[in-house]
Design an enzyme around this catalytic site. Structure first.
Site, short mmCIF file in Angstrom:
data_model
loop_
_atom_site.label_atom_id
_atom_site.label_comp_id
_atom_site.label_asym_id
_atom_site.label_seq_id
_atom_site.Cartn_x
_atom_site.Cartn_y
_atom_site.Cartn_z
CD GLU A 93 -2.58 -1.38 2.52
OE1 GLU A 93 -3.75 -1.72 2.51
OE2 GLU A 93 -1.93 -1.23 3.57
CB CYS A 106 2.85 7.55 3.08
SG CYS A 106 3.33 6.44 4.39
CB CYS A 113 6.80 -5.00 8.85
SG CYS A 113 8.03 -4.19 9.91
CB CYS A 117 5.96 -2.47 16.47
SG CYS A 117 7.64 -1.98 16.04
CB CYS A 120 2.59 -1.70 14.02
SG CYS A 120 2.66 -1.22 12.29
N GLY A 176 6.74 -1.72 6.47
CA GLY A 176 8.12 -2.20 6.41
C GLY A 176 9.11 -1.32 7.15
CD GLU A 177 13.14 0.01 10.15
OE1 GLU A 177 12.18 0.46 10.78
OE2 GLU A 177 14.08 0.73 9.77
CB SER A 206 9.71 6.82 9.71
OG SER A 206 9.34 6.43 11.00
CG LEU A 230 11.78 7.09 21.81
CD1 LEU A 230 13.11 6.39 21.57
CD2 LEU A 230 12.01 8.47 22.44
CG HIS A 231 6.47 4.33 19.32
ND1 HIS A 231 6.04 5.53 18.80
CD2 HIS A 231 6.71 3.53 18.24
CE1 HIS A 231 6.00 5.45 17.48
NE2 HIS A 231 6.41 4.27 17.12
CG ASN A 305 -4.42 5.95 13.85
OD1 ASN A 305 -5.19 6.84 14.19
ND2 ASN A 305 -3.29 6.20 13.20
CB CYS A 348 0.39 6.23 11.79
SG CYS A 348 1.20 7.67 11.19
#
Ligand code: SAH
Length: 358
Positions: A93, A106, A113, A117, A120, A176-177, A206, A230-231, A305, A348
């Protein structure tokens, strides 16, 4: 299955060789290449080519390395999400966001991924594979084509678009990272800069904090913006939310990141998702402030979200403002991220293969 050559993936010389190989004069390569660089989805739109040639091309070649499976428009009228299928059937996407400062895409860097996390959606099905340079670049051109609008698409000339219908910003914040696919990421960014003239300062990558990848970006040396997911304000909590923290600790991630932004004279973006009752307390805000005091950074607070499969709770508006107020009181530059496209699952963390939901 990859059955036909993909013209989008070819260099100018390869494209010339290809048109000559099908019995066409060389100048056709230039015409086709102009359309490709505008994101033309197929040959039928290439109106300055003879119809017979367009039909022939359709039989022996493809334009793009992906096809649009679905296009979703948000009710905000500014956000469009694309579900794209690669030639091996993998779906990814990408999101086009029209903003007051320009048109931002984006971009996804991987199909799926591996990072795991806990909050996510993109990681739920694991990693499928890295995306190629062309597959990342194609996401930008799909958006570019979209921006020109239906009316303009019927226009015969691929040139002469008004500036405001160009992609101006890229954020690599899709699925993805990116720093697990650094070589292709760099190739993609160089192509976007070179072919579309998108300035380094209008590009943001990011990462969840892959330290060797940040160092690689540093060695590469171009002054893009860096955002760190970071989170959490301490390793104990962060490791619970983000398995990557077991490998790369907060202090190492921040050291490498500040080195990068200092060298490039940029400000580090810190992304901090707010999860009610998990990382949004007054103590968390104070601890985060201590971590970032007098550092050249901006904190982007992201109210979580909802992801059906995950059991976190979105914070109330009050909790978000309380958290922000503490950071600001402590002198930390802080913004609340304005979410776009929640209604089409493109905000996100919501990007994913959502065929189940449709
Ligand atoms: N892997 C990279 C690129 C993905 S960016 C990274 O981690 O930075 C996607 C951003 O959205 C990250 O900051 C991510 O942590 C955040 N995000 C993920 N899930 C979310 C959710 N459900 N709500 C809000 N933000 C989320």
């Amino acid at each position: 299955m990859i059955d036909k050559p993909i013209l989008f993936n070819m260099t100018n010389t390869e494209l010339e060789q290809f048109v000559v190989s099908i019995g066409q004069p060389k100048f056709r390569a230039k015409q086709i290449s102009e359309w490709l660089s505008r994101g033309a989805p197929d040959f039928s739109v290439m109106k300055n080519l003879p119809e017979i040639l367009r039909n022939d091309l359709d039989k022996v070649a493809r334009t793009m390395p992906c096809t649009i499976i679905k296009k979703l428009e948000s009710t905000d009228n500014q956000t469009t999400k694309f579900l794209l299928e690669m030639l091996d059937g993998e779906q990814i996407e990408s999101v086009l966001m029209r903003t007051s400062y320009g048109n931002s895409v984006c971009v996804s860097s991987q199909a799926g991924c591996a990072m795991g996390c806990k909050f996510c959606a993109s990681t739920l099905l694991g990693l499928k594979r890295n995306l190629s340079i062309n597959e990342m670049f194609a996401q930008v051109l799909v958006a570019q084509w979209e921006l020109r609008g239906d009316k303009d698409k019927k226009n015969i000339k691929p040139n002469g678009d008004p500036k405001n219908s160009d992609v101006s910003h890229i954020v690599v914040m899709g699925t993805g990272e990116p720093l697990q696919n650094t070589e292709n990421l760099i190739g993609f960014l160089e192509r976007a800069n070179n072919d579309l003239g998108i300035g380094w300062r209008r590009i943001t990558v990011s990462t969840c904090g892959i330290v060797p990848g940040i160092k690689e970006l540093n060695a590469w040396g171009y002054p893009i913006n860096l955002a760190i997911s970071l989170h959490a304000p301490n390793d104990e909590l962060r490791s619970k939310l983000m398995p990557v923290n077991n490998k790369y600790k907060i202090s190492d991630v921040l050291d490498a990141s500040f080195e990068f932004v200092t060298k490039n004279n940029r400000q580090l973006m810190i992304e901090y998702i707010l999860l009610a009752g998990t990382n949004d307390s007054i103590e968390n805000a104070e601890e985060l402030s201590k971590l970032l005091t007098s550092k050249n950074c901006m904190v982007n607070l992201i109210p979580w979200n909802t992801v059906d499969e995950r059991e976190f709770i979105s914070p109330s508006g009050n909790a978000v403002h309380r958290f922000q107020d503490i950071l600001i009181k402590n002198g930390i530059h802080t913004r609340i991220r304005r979410e776009r496209g929640q209604d089409i699952g493109s905000a996100c963390g919501q990007l994913r293969l959502n065929n189940k939901k449709d």
